[in-house]
Design an enzyme around this catalytic site. Structure first.
Site, mmCIF file in Angstrom:
data_model
loop_
_atom_site.group_PDB
_atom_site.id
_atom_site.type_symbol
_atom_site.label_atom_id
_atom_site.label_comp_id
_atom_site.label_asym_id
_atom_site.label_seq_id
_atom_site.Cartn_x
_atom_site.Cartn_y
_atom_site.Cartn_z
ATOM 1 N N LYS A 58 39.311 80.677 4.643
ATOM 2 C CA LYS A 58 38.313 81.403 3.858
ATOM 3 C C LYS A 58 38.069 82.783 4.466
ATOM 4 O O LYS A 58 38.062 83.794 3.755
ATOM 5 C CB LYS A 58 37.018 80.593 3.836
ATOM 6 C CG LYS A 58 36.089 80.963 2.717
ATOM 7 C CD LYS A 58 34.843 80.091 2.748
ATOM 8 C CE LYS A 58 35.122 78.667 2.284
ATOM 9 N NZ LYS A 58 34.064 77.723 2.640
ATOM 10 N N ARG A 128 29.032 79.530 5.638
ATOM 11 C CA ARG A 128 30.128 78.775 5.024
ATOM 12 C C ARG A 128 31.126 78.330 6.082
ATOM 13 O O ARG A 128 31.544 79.113 6.922
ATOM 14 C CB ARG A 128 30.852 79.660 3.997
ATOM 15 C CG ARG A 128 29.920 80.523 3.189
ATOM 16 C CD ARG A 128 30.670 81.535 2.313
ATOM 17 N NE ARG A 128 31.510 80.905 1.312
ATOM 18 C CZ ARG A 128 32.358 81.584 0.544
ATOM 19 N NH1 ARG A 128 32.493 82.891 0.673
ATOM 20 N NH2 ARG A 128 33.084 80.952 -0.353
ATOM 21 N N GLY A 137 34.868 69.278 1.094
ATOM 22 C CA GLY A 137 33.764 68.385 1.411
ATOM 23 C C GLY A 137 33.497 68.185 2.876
ATOM 24 O O GLY A 137 32.705 67.334 3.252
ATOM 25 N N MET A 139 31.893 70.241 4.859
ATOM 26 C CA MET A 139 30.496 70.580 5.040
ATOM 27 C C MET A 139 29.997 71.301 3.803
ATOM 28 O O MET A 139 30.729 72.071 3.210
ATOM 29 C CB MET A 139 30.316 71.489 6.235
ATOM 30 C CG MET A 139 28.871 71.562 6.655
ATOM 31 S SD MET A 139 28.450 73.044 7.541
ATOM 32 C CE MET A 139 28.190 74.184 6.217
ATOM 33 N N ARG A 372 42.422 81.597 -2.401
ATOM 34 C CA ARG A 372 43.401 80.887 -1.562
ATOM 35 C C ARG A 372 44.525 80.421 -2.464
ATOM 36 O O ARG A 372 44.356 80.346 -3.686
ATOM 37 C CB ARG A 372 42.756 79.703 -0.856
ATOM 38 C CG ARG A 372 42.253 78.670 -1.812
ATOM 39 C CD ARG A 372 41.630 77.498 -1.119
ATOM 40 N NE ARG A 372 40.886 76.707 -2.092
ATOM 41 C CZ ARG A 372 39.785 76.031 -1.817
ATOM 42 N NH1 ARG A 372 39.302 76.013 -0.625
ATOM 43 N NH2 ARG A 372 39.176 75.344 -2.760
ATOM 44 N N HIS A 490 35.625 67.151 -7.615
ATOM 45 C CA HIS A 490 36.253 66.542 -6.437
ATOM 46 C C HIS A 490 37.437 65.655 -6.805
ATOM 47 O O HIS A 490 38.526 65.777 -6.262
ATOM 48 C CB HIS A 490 35.204 65.732 -5.663
ATOM 49 C CG HIS A 490 35.751 65.079 -4.438
ATOM 50 N ND1 HIS A 490 36.204 63.779 -4.430
ATOM 51 C CD2 HIS A 490 35.951 65.560 -3.194
ATOM 52 C CE1 HIS A 490 36.645 63.493 -3.226
ATOM 53 N NE2 HIS A 490 36.498 64.548 -2.456
ATOM 54 N N ARG A 667 78.503 50.375 8.230
ATOM 55 C CA ARG A 667 78.121 49.732 9.487
ATOM 56 C C ARG A 667 78.611 48.289 9.484
ATOM 57 O O ARG A 667 78.442 47.569 8.494
ATOM 58 C CB ARG A 667 76.607 49.770 9.637
ATOM 59 C CG ARG A 667 76.120 49.063 10.891
ATOM 60 C CD ARG A 667 74.627 49.130 11.034
ATOM 61 N NE ARG A 667 73.955 48.273 10.051
ATOM 62 C CZ ARG A 667 72.632 48.184 9.937
ATOM 63 N NH1 ARG A 667 71.862 48.919 10.705
ATOM 64 N NH2 ARG A 667 72.094 47.392 9.044
ATOM 65 N N SER A 821 75.254 58.218 14.762
ATOM 66 C CA SER A 821 74.214 58.251 13.753
ATOM 67 C C SER A 821 72.973 57.644 14.401
ATOM 68 O O SER A 821 73.005 56.514 14.895
ATOM 69 C CB SER A 821 74.638 57.432 12.534
ATOM 70 O OG SER A 821 73.575 57.398 11.614
ATOM 71 N N GLY A 823 69.880 55.735 14.777
ATOM 72 C CA GLY A 823 69.140 54.676 14.088
ATOM 73 C C GLY A 823 67.711 54.755 14.617
ATOM 74 O O GLY A 823 67.323 54.041 15.535
ATOM 75 N N THR A 824 66.950 55.652 14.032
ATOM 76 C CA THR A 824 65.641 55.960 14.633
ATOM 77 C C THR A 824 64.611 54.854 14.428
ATOM 78 O O THR A 824 63.589 54.858 15.095
ATOM 79 C CB THR A 824 65.098 57.298 14.093
ATOM 80 O OG1 THR A 824 65.229 57.293 12.673
ATOM 81 C CG2 THR A 824 65.868 58.468 14.673
ATOM 82 N N ASN A 825 64.886 53.911 13.534
ATOM 83 C CA ASN A 825 63.936 52.792 13.403
ATOM 84 C C ASN A 825 63.963 51.934 14.668
ATOM 85 O O ASN A 825 62.946 51.699 15.302
ATOM 86 C CB ASN A 825 64.270 51.913 12.203
ATOM 87 C CG ASN A 825 64.243 52.682 10.902
ATOM 88 O OD1 ASN A 825 63.638 53.746 10.832
ATOM 89 N ND2 ASN A 825 64.897 52.154 9.887
ATOM 90 N N ASP A 826 65.178 51.488 15.004
ATOM 91 C CA ASP A 826 65.305 50.681 16.217
ATOM 92 C C ASP A 826 65.006 51.504 17.455
ATOM 93 O O ASP A 826 64.394 51.020 18.398
ATOM 94 C CB ASP A 826 66.721 50.091 16.318
ATOM 95 C CG ASP A 826 66.766 48.670 15.784
ATOM 96 O OD1 ASP A 826 65.887 47.887 16.177
ATOM 97 O OD2 ASP A 826 67.665 48.366 14.982
ATOM 98 N N CYS A 888 70.176 58.035 10.318
ATOM 99 C CA CYS A 888 70.117 57.151 9.165
ATOM 100 C C CYS A 888 68.859 56.292 9.164
ATOM 101 O O CYS A 888 68.679 55.426 8.335
ATOM 102 C CB CYS A 888 71.358 56.270 9.092
ATOM 103 S SG CYS A 888 71.535 55.200 10.509
ATOM 104 N N TYR A 908 73.756 66.152 9.519
ATOM 105 C CA TYR A 908 73.201 65.680 8.253
ATOM 106 C C TYR A 908 72.041 64.729 8.497
ATOM 107 O O TYR A 908 71.867 64.207 9.597
ATOM 108 C CB TYR A 908 74.274 64.970 7.414
ATOM 109 C CG TYR A 908 74.723 63.651 8.003
ATOM 110 C CD1 TYR A 908 74.021 62.476 7.743
ATOM 111 C CD2 TYR A 908 75.845 63.587 8.819
ATOM 112 C CE1 TYR A 908 74.412 61.274 8.298
ATOM 113 C CE2 TYR A 908 76.244 62.385 9.381
ATOM 114 C CZ TYR A 908 75.530 61.236 9.128
ATOM 115 O OH TYR A 908 75.898 60.049 9.683
#
Ligand code: ADP
Ligand code: MG
Ligand code: MG
Length: 934
Positions: A58, A128, A137, A139, A372, A490, A667, A821, A823-826, A888, A908
């Site tokens: 603002k 403000r 919301g 404040m 804005r 809102h 895989r 590759s 395997g970011t989950n494991d 992946c 990739y």
């Protein structure tokens, strides 16, 4: 190279510039005082649009508008650094800040020609809040600050308008009483309504001076009763109190939960804007309003907004009176309207983006109070971005930065079948605030919305109007329906931002939240009854209505011709621009040919993860897979494995073909074998039942054998157990069969003229010797197949990096592996030691307590897990400079993570087919190093 790694593992998000105060000045040079207050007024401002970190959105907008010569009431901004200092000092404001504030107040008095606290000519200000990111919301703004029993008389004398003076006073007391003295709003509303009732007034504007004086008197009593003290009359005390309340509001529960949802850092603080008041409540030639330079729901190029005559501040959005559409302003105050159009058009050109603005008209004179970049739906974002390029206001690469990648998923969200929708009678109609089809069971509170959703139900949140406290419920609902409020209420604003379908201001709805019932079109709907609405038309219907794929999805599925869908054409154009800008490839995780086709249609050019075991779960295959697992000798096992061969070959043939020759990473088998067998507990029950009932002997024996094998395979920690390459190593015939299936399919397609380069991927490798073991088998079978087929084709053998040991020894592994590759989950699971199937229970609390800013399974933990990824990339490239690197895991479709992957230099990212458009756009923004959505 090493330097780069250090840099990128540091922080997740750009951090607000640290206050210079923290840096000790060099003793030799004169210590220059830090500036904590920035003035704007008289056509010139100390700050500008580049200073959002310090001045908040603002404050920087007010400064920029002032510099652009727009009519902005003068004032000053107290910086976010001052807010942070306030917290550092244990909620105290240092003398420096006080002094600078007072100096700027004197400057403001001079500019305005009025004096703070003066009875003859009182200066009144608004206070403000304004953080870097808009937080609706957080404040309530305090207006008309500086009024007391004396100055109010001065205001009356100056304007000759006693009604106005006392209206301003009672508004001030109400806002100050609520925000600073923390007295619930209802306490004031009760008194206000009582006075209205006694005088037979319908609207706020019906109250005369005398009645408003009475309100003021009652408010004073409320304050005394609730705080034990008189309402503070000293304007300086009022100002300091209001400023500190803004600082405090940064940490109120609403603000905190908003930041948690939108991943806004906690440490950046808010600025405070103190600004000369202008009065939209000074009579019938005055007004206040809000608007957008284009329609934020559907992107149409039309002037859009609402206003109220003789009103102030939030009256427009609060739903007290029904606002008028902004086009009406042209009729009642044509000059002010024309100026407003001119200013806002100028602002849109200046910011090169749709502007969301606030204005006030005092006796026909227009003032701009805020501007804005407007929040918009994903749908509108695509329309606006492509329009602004067509209008030559933006270059394609710039337009890409107007669309938040994750908002694209809104364009893929379901719609109603137009025919079915038409056949159902309209119960009522509201304002189409946020597009999308919503259908579900009625709930009346945000908490119920969450509770019902946790039980797997689809709900529509029905409210009189929503308040910032409702956002958690809005977040989980199919859509939000309100009875009051306009297009900028809102529910509308937040709905558009979240991409939640919303219909607001459906004034025929009679919502009774206490009794949990809503009356509509002569029907009473109770909690749990079905309701549906269309956020693009505003129609509400009382029925359970099936939803169907969006236009874009229909084009992708081939059920609608491309030329019939304008939005598809825009979507496609935008993503083609993204493809030109990005440097990383986009692949999809797809296991079956039809998924691969969808992924290709969405723009994936390759498969980063084809999970072969998903092919094992089909009904016709599971019995064979079970035979393979239950075999107690190699011969039997080989026989079963060989039965699977033609099936897998056909699968791979289909997937390769659907990818039109783009690379496909397959895989080898990964999950623990027990996943293919019946549950131990179920078998135990079945065996017990057969025994107790003297059931079929043969069946009993079979079940007993099965149970014995299941018990043998039972693991205490299956995720850390016999899975991944550990399976291929113990049952080499599975790896052999899978390699053969892959290669036979690839050879056949190559013979048919489609050049396919399979990439065979070994999972869960932590030791180079594990990889070597599997690679030896793969290479041998590849040679055999190519010899049999009489054709030589290119193929790659690589590995997943998903075990920390694999990441740490990536240089060793890269001597053998041609690609990695991630395997970011494991990798996340094993780096944190968080079971990803169980972590949900405590991760929520971790996020609430801000121990973690985001769910590390959704957005990569750049500091820890990311460090392993960065390290493995470096190590891999040292050992094999041309190593192919990709990801992946789920993170491949997450925009913040994609930025990280760009920095570490992956070739990739691969994600689920439906995330492909998001990933294409995010990768383009990552290549330009601009995070959109901040
Ligand atoms: P929010 O951040 O919730 O939008 P603002 O600080 O923008 O809160 O204030 C809300 C409204 O209060 C503005 O849109 C405007 O109508 C009114 N307002 C704020 N400051 C002034 C002022 N100096 N003069 C007149 N009206 C003001
Ligand atoms: Mg505002
Ligand atoms: Mg894995």
């Amino acid at each position: 190279m090493a330097k780069k790694t250090v840099q990128l593992v540091k922080g997740k998000r750009p951090v607000a510039k640290a206050p210079a105060a923290k840096v000790k000045a060099a003793p030799a040079r004169q210590a220059k005082a830090t500036r904590y207050v920035y003035f704007f007024g008289n056509g010139k401002a100390d700050g500008d649009r580049t200073m959002k970190d310090l001045l908040g959105g603002k404050g920087s907008g007010l400064a920029e508008m002032t510099n652009a010569g727009l009519p902005v009431p003068p004032g000053f901004t107290i910086t976010t650094a001052a807010c942070n200092l306030y917290y550092e000092l244990g909620r105290k404001v240092p003398g420096e800040v006080e002094q600078q504030m007072e100096a700027n107040l004197r400057k403001l008095e001079k500019t305005a020609g009025q004096q703070f606290g003066s009875v003859q000519n009182p200066l009144l200000v608004s206070v403000r809040s304004g953080a870097k990111f808009s937080m609706p919301g957080m404040m309530d703004t305090i207006l008309n600050l500086g009024l007391n029993d004396e100055t109010v008389e001065g205001l009356k004398a100056r304007t000759g308008n006693g009604r106005f003076a006392y209206d301003s006073y009672r508004r001030f007391m109400q806002m100050f009483g609520n925000v600073v003295l923390e007295i619930p709003k209802e306490e004031f509303e009760k008194e206000f309504d009582a006075v209205k009732h006694e005088g037979g007034a319908k609207l706020d504007t019906d109250l005369d001076e005398q009645a408003l004086r009475d309100v003021v008197k009652r408010y004073k009593a409320v304050v005394r009763a609730k705080t034990g003290k008189a309402f503070p009359s000293d304007p300086m005390e009022q100002l300091r109190g209001a400023r500190n309340a803004v600082f405090r509001s940064w940490n109120n529960p609403r603000a905190k939960s908003y930041r948690a949802i939108y991943e806004i850092p906690d440490h950046i603080g808010t600025a405070v804007n103190v600004q000369l008041m202008v009065f939209g409540n000074s009579g019938d030639r005055s007004a206040t309003g809000v608007g957008f330079t284009r329609n934020p729901a559907n992107g149409a190029k039309e002037f859009y907004g609402e206003f109220l005559i003789n009103a102030q501040g939030e009256d427009v959005v609060a739903g007290i009176r029904t606002p008028m559409p902004i086009t009406e302003l042209e009729k009642v105050m044509p000059t002010a309207y024309r100026e407003l159009r001119a200013h806002t058009t100028k602002l849109e050109k200046h910011y090169k983006d749709v502007q969301d603005f606030e204005f006030t008209i005092e006796n026909e004179k227009l003032f701009m109070l805020q501007t804005r970049n407007g929040k918009r739906t994903g749908y509108a974002a695509v329309v606006i971005a492509t329009d602004l390029v067509a209008e030559k206001l933006l270059k394609p690469a710039e337009a890409l930065l107007l669309v938040e990648p994750s908002s694209l998923s809104q364009l893929l969200s379901p719609v109603f079948d137009p025919k079915e929708w038409k056949s159902i009678p309209v119960a009522t109609k509201g304002l189409p605030a946020s597009p999308g089809a919503a259908s579900g069971q009625v709930v009346f509170t945000a908490d119920e919305a969450v509770a019902w959703t946790d039980q797997g139900k689809k709900v529509v949140l029905v409210r009189k109007e929503t308040v910032p406290d409702d956002i958690h419920g809005m977040f989980v609902s199919q859509g939000v329906l309100t009875a009051t409020g306009g297009m900028t209420s809102h529910a509308a604003v937040v709905g558009r931002q979240m991409g939640k379908p919303a219909v607001v201001g459906a004034s025929e709805l009679r919502v009774n939240e206490e009794e949990k019932v809503v009356h509509v079109g002569g029907k009473a709907l109770h909690e749990g009854d079905y309701i549906a609405f269309d956020g693009l038309s505003g129609e509400v219907k009382v029925e359970k209505v099936a939803t169907k794929p969006s236009e874009i999805l229909q084009v992708i599925n081939g059920t609608m011709p491309e030329k019939d869908s304008e939005i598809y054409q825009r979507f496609k154009k935008l993503l083609e621009w993204a493809d030109k800008a990005r440097t990383m490839g986009i692949r999809a995780n797809a296991d079956l040919p039809d998924q691969a086709e969808i992924a290709y249609a969405f723009g994936a050019r390759g498969i980063g993860l084809c999970r072969t075991e998903h092919m094992f779960f089909a009904d016709d295959r599971l019995p064979i897979v079970r035979r393979m697992i239950l075999a107690d000798n190699e011969a039997d096992r080989k026989a079963a494995v060989n039965e699977l061969l033609p099936m897998q070959r056909a699968d791979f043939y289909g997937v390769f073909k659907a990818m039109h020759g783009c690379p496909v990473t397959v895989r080898t088998i990964d999950p623990p074998l027990h996943e293919f067998l019946p549950k131990r507990e179920d078998l135990m029950v079945e065996v017990a039942t057969l025994q107790a009932t003297n059931g079929n002997k043969k069946e009993l024996e079979e079940k007993k054998d099965l149970l014995a094998r299941v018990e043998q395979l039972h693991e205490f920690n299956p995720m850390l157990g016999h899975r991944g390459c550990r399976l291929g190593i113990t049952y080499p015939e599975i790896t052999e069969m899978q390699t053969r299936a892959i290669m036979e399919a690839a050879c056949q397609l190559n013979k048919e003229g489609l050049k396919v380069v399979p990439e065979i991927m070994i999972p869960l490798v932590g030791l180079v010797k594990e990889f070597r073991d599997q690679k030896t088998i793969v290479e041998r079978v590849c040679q055999e197949v190519m010899k049999e087929q009489g054709i030589k084709i290119k193929y790659l053998v690589g590995t997943m990096i998903e075990v920390p040991r694999g990441a740490v020894t990536a240089d060793e592994i890269a001597t053998e592996a041609q690609f990695f590759s991630f395997g970011t989950n494991d990798l996340t699971q094993m780096t944190f030691g968080f079971s990803r199937d169980d972590a949900g229970k405590f991760l929520k609390i971790y996020q609430e307590k801000r121990i973690l800013d985001a769910d590390p399974f959704a957005s990569i933990d750049t500091v820890g897990v990311g460090k392993l990824v960065g390290m493995a990339c470096e190590l891999g490239r040292t050992a094999r400079p041309d190593i192919k690197l990709g990801v992946c895991g789920e993170h491949g479709g997450d925009p913040a993570s994609i930025h990280f992957f760009q920095k570490v230099g992956l070739n990739y990212v691969s994600c689920s087919p439906f995330r492909v458009p998001v990933a294409r756009l995010a990768a383009a923004q990552a290549a330009m190093a601009v995070k959109v959505g901040d």
